[in-house]
Design a protein around this motif. Structure first.
Motif, PDB file in Angstrom:
ATOM      1  N   VAL A 240      52.432  77.873  48.440  1.00  0.00           N
ATOM      2  CA  VAL A 240      53.761  77.663  49.246  1.00  0.00           C
ATOM      3  C   VAL A 240      53.409  76.261  49.760  1.00  0.00           C
ATOM      4  CG1 VAL A 240      55.369  78.027  51.280  1.00  0.00           C
ATOM      5  CG2 VAL A 240      54.168  79.941  49.983  1.00  0.00           C
ATOM      6  N   SER A 241      54.255  75.227  49.469  1.00  0.00           N
ATOM      7  CA  SER A 241      54.271  74.007  49.857  1.00  0.00           C
ATOM      8  C   SER A 241      55.270  73.698  51.116  1.00  0.00           C
ATOM      9  CB  SER A 241      54.951  72.884  48.795  1.00  0.00           C
ATOM     10  OG  SER A 241      54.648  71.647  49.139  1.00  0.00           O
ATOM     11  N   CYS A 242      54.449  73.719  52.004  1.00  0.00           N
ATOM     12  CA  CYS A 242      55.327  73.678  53.587  1.00  0.00           C
ATOM     13  C   CYS A 242      55.808  72.363  53.753  1.00  0.00           C
ATOM     14  CB  CYS A 242      54.399  74.236  54.769  1.00  0.00           C
ATOM     15  SG  CYS A 242      53.774  75.798  54.276  1.00  0.00           S
ATOM     16  N   GLY A 243      56.919  72.234  54.489  1.00  0.00           N
ATOM     17  CA  GLY A 243      57.495  70.952  55.046  1.00  0.00           C
ATOM     18  C   GLY A 243      56.396  70.414  56.069  1.00  0.00           C
ATOM     19  N   GLY A 244      56.390  69.123  56.132  1.00  0.00           N
ATOM     20  CA  GLY A 244      55.477  68.239  56.973  1.00  0.00           C
ATOM     21  C   GLY A 244      55.363  68.769  58.404  1.00  0.00           C
ATOM     22  N   GLY A 245      56.586  69.218  58.852  1.00  0.00           N
ATOM     23  CA  GLY A 245      56.452  69.673  60.324  1.00  0.00           C
ATOM     24  C   GLY A 245      56.253  71.133  60.505  1.00  0.00           C
ATOM     25  N   MET A 246      56.149  72.031  59.448  1.00  0.00           N
ATOM     26  CA  MET A 246      55.964  73.513  59.662  1.00  0.00           C
ATOM     27  C   MET A 246      55.065  73.876  60.659  1.00  0.00           C
ATOM     28  SD  MET A 246      57.017  76.198  58.134  1.00  0.00           S
ATOM     29  CE  MET A 246      57.310  76.046  56.267  1.00  0.00           C
ATOM     30  N   VAL A 247      53.963  73.164  60.766  1.00  0.00           N
ATOM     31  CA  VAL A 247      52.735  73.652  61.777  1.00  0.00           C
ATOM     32  C   VAL A 247      52.995  73.227  63.105  1.00  0.00           C
ATOM     33  CG1 VAL A 247      50.940  73.630  60.041  1.00  0.00           C
ATOM     34  CG2 VAL A 247      51.320  71.434  61.242  1.00  0.00           C
ATOM     35  N   LEU A 248      53.954  72.670  63.443  1.00  0.00           N
ATOM     36  CA  LEU A 248      54.647  72.246  64.860  1.00  0.00           C
ATOM     37  C   LEU A 248      54.738  73.483  65.863  1.00  0.00           C
ATOM     38  CD1 LEU A 248      56.604  69.024  64.240  1.00  0.00           C
ATOM     39  CD2 LEU A 248      54.250  69.025  64.645  1.00  0.00           C
ATOM     40  N   ARG A 249      54.877  74.252  65.209  1.00  0.00           N
ATOM     41  CA  ARG A 249      55.237  75.661  65.926  1.00  0.00           C
ATOM     42  C   ARG A 249      54.158  76.531  65.647  1.00  0.00           C
ATOM     43  NH1 ARG A 249      61.514  77.765  65.131  1.00  0.00           N
ATOM     44  NH2 ARG A 249      62.257  76.250  66.467  1.00  0.00           N
ATOM     45  N   GLU A 250      53.356  76.931  66.747  1.00  0.00           N
ATOM     46  CA  GLU A 250      52.311  77.944  66.710  1.00  0.00           C
ATOM     47  C   GLU A 250      52.693  79.311  65.971  1.00  0.00           C
ATOM     48  OE1 GLU A 250      49.155  80.178  69.928  1.00  0.00           O
ATOM     49  OE2 GLU A 250      50.131  78.318  70.414  1.00  0.00           O
ATOM     50  N   GLU A 251      53.758  79.611  66.382  1.00  0.00           N
ATOM     51  CA  GLU A 251      54.323  81.129  65.586  1.00  0.00           C
ATOM     52  C   GLU A 251      54.266  80.787  64.003  1.00  0.00           C
ATOM     53  OE1 GLU A 251      58.303  83.808  65.337  1.00  0.00           O
ATOM     54  OE2 GLU A 251      58.458  81.737  66.217  1.00  0.00           O
ATOM     55  N   ASN A 252      54.633  79.819  63.582  1.00  0.00           N
ATOM     56  CA  ASN A 252      54.610  79.274  62.166  1.00  0.00           C
ATOM     57  C   ASN A 252      53.123  79.692  61.513  1.00  0.00           C
ATOM     58  OD1 ASN A 252      57.245  79.019  61.868  1.00  0.00           O
ATOM     59  ND2 ASN A 252      57.072  77.122  62.062  1.00  0.00           N
ATOM     60  N   VAL A 253      52.084  78.922  62.354  1.00  0.00           N
ATOM     61  CA  VAL A 253      50.662  79.083  61.805  1.00  0.00           C
ATOM     62  C   VAL A 253      50.297  80.481  61.739  1.00  0.00           C
ATOM     63  CG1 VAL A 253      48.384  78.210  62.532  1.00  0.00           C
ATOM     64  CG2 VAL A 253      50.350  76.664  62.742  1.00  0.00           C
ATOM     65  N   LYS A 254      50.706  81.127  62.756  1.00  0.00           N
ATOM     66  CA  LYS A 254      50.042  82.603  62.843  1.00  0.00           C
ATOM     67  C   LYS A 254      50.774  83.372  61.893  1.00  0.00           C
ATOM     68  CE  LYS A 254      49.538  83.206  68.140  1.00  0.00           C
ATOM     69  NZ  LYS A 254      50.088  83.410  69.140  1.00  0.00           N
ATOM     70  N   LEU A 255      51.887  83.202  61.328  1.00  0.00           N
ATOM     71  CA  LEU A 255      52.771  83.885  60.336  1.00  0.00           C
ATOM     72  C   LEU A 255      51.936  83.520  58.883  1.00  0.00           C
ATOM     73  CD1 LEU A 255      56.420  83.260  61.210  1.00  0.00           C
ATOM     74  CD2 LEU A 255      55.270  85.699  61.003  1.00  0.00           C
ATOM     75  N   MET A 256      51.584  82.042  58.827  1.00  0.00           N
ATOM     76  CA  MET A 256      50.773  81.790  57.453  1.00  0.00           C
ATOM     77  C   MET A 256      49.541  82.581  57.397  1.00  0.00           C
ATOM     78  SD  MET A 256      51.842  77.768  56.931  1.00  0.00           S
ATOM     79  CE  MET A 256      51.887  77.045  58.590  1.00  0.00           C
ATOM     80  N   LYS A 257      48.696  82.480  58.634  1.00  0.00           N
ATOM     81  CA  LYS A 257      47.315  83.088  58.416  1.00  0.00           C
ATOM     82  C   LYS A 257      47.441  84.543  58.428  1.00  0.00           C
ATOM     83  CE  LYS A 257      44.966  79.468  60.785  1.00  0.00           C
ATOM     84  NZ  LYS A 257      43.997  78.778  62.106  1.00  0.00           N
ATOM     85  N   LYS A 258      48.552  85.090  58.578  1.00  0.00           N
ATOM     86  CA  LYS A 258      48.632  86.573  58.364  1.00  0.00           C
ATOM     87  C   LYS A 258      48.511  87.004  56.933  1.00  0.00           C
ATOM     88  CE  LYS A 258      51.262  88.592  62.122  1.00  0.00           C
ATOM     89  NZ  LYS A 258      52.592  89.234  62.209  1.00  0.00           N
ATOM     90  N   THR A 259      49.253  86.135  56.087  1.00  0.00           N
ATOM     91  CA  THR A 259      49.368  86.277  54.671  1.00  0.00           C
ATOM     92  C   THR A 259      48.501  85.579  53.819  1.00  0.00           C
ATOM     93  OG1 THR A 259      51.346  85.197  54.448  1.00  0.00           O
ATOM     94  CG2 THR A 259      51.549  87.432  55.202  1.00  0.00           C
TER      95      THR A 259
END
Length: 177
Positions: free
Chosen positions: A76-95
């Motif tokens: 998955v190539s993420c948009g540059g601002g994807m990690v600005l939300r902690e929730e997004n980082v948690k979702l990525m690290k889950k899978t």
């Protein structure tokens, strides 16, 4: 089981290019979050920003990641601002594993200067602005990235091969066979 690979980093660091090579050498499905959102909304990203604002766009990114919770073997190539939300980082690290690609402001400018699909940079296409924005986001990127790859002056295929070896190590235990 973590089986997805998420590429993060500032725009122009090579996420789409490296992910394309990574998909080719692993056989994993390649997904570009920005392209998926454009397809879903039937609107270009600058239009989404103009019509609905950045917050709406960030919500679309989060919803996309929620949908990724059921998918495996994706790059998955993420948009540059994807990690600005902690929730997004948690979702990525889950899978999956989060790979941070980095580049200097000069490299970023060289790579993006002719593009018109980057609403955050419109009217600010210069190294000073890029450097300031990179510095604002740096703590988010560093906190999220589990593997860091500098991309300045490097070939995307070489980086993908190096990353594949790294992911096959006992630390990450990916099996691409």
């Amino acid at each position: 089981m973590k089986s997805n690979i998420y590429f993060i980093g500032f725009m122009g660091t090579g996420k789409s290019t490296v992910s394309r090579h990574m998909a080719a050498i692993t056989g994993y499905e390649e997904i570009d979050t920005d392209q998926e959102i454009v397809k879903q909304e039937n609107m270009r990203i600058p239009e989404i920003f103009e019509k609905y604002g950045e917050e709406y766009f960030r919500n679309l990114e989060t919803e996309f990641l929620k949908g990724m919770q059921k998918r495996e073997h994706c790059i998955v190539s993420c948009g540059g601002g994807m990690v600005l939300r902690e929730e997004n980082v948690k979702l990525m690290k889950k899978t999956g594993v989060i790979v941070l690609l980095t580049a200097t402001p000069e490299t970023v400018l060289e790579r993006v200067k002719n593009g018109r699909e980057r609403p955050i940079l419109n009217g600010h296409m210069n190294t000073t602005y890029i450097k300031q924005l990179m510095e604002k986001r740096e703590t988010y990127y560093k906190a999220a990235g589990e593997i860091v790859i500098p991309t300045d002056g490097r070939e995307a295929l070489d980086m993908a091969k190096e990353l594949k070896q790294n992911l096959e190590s006992p630390k990450f235990c990916f099996d691409f066979s």
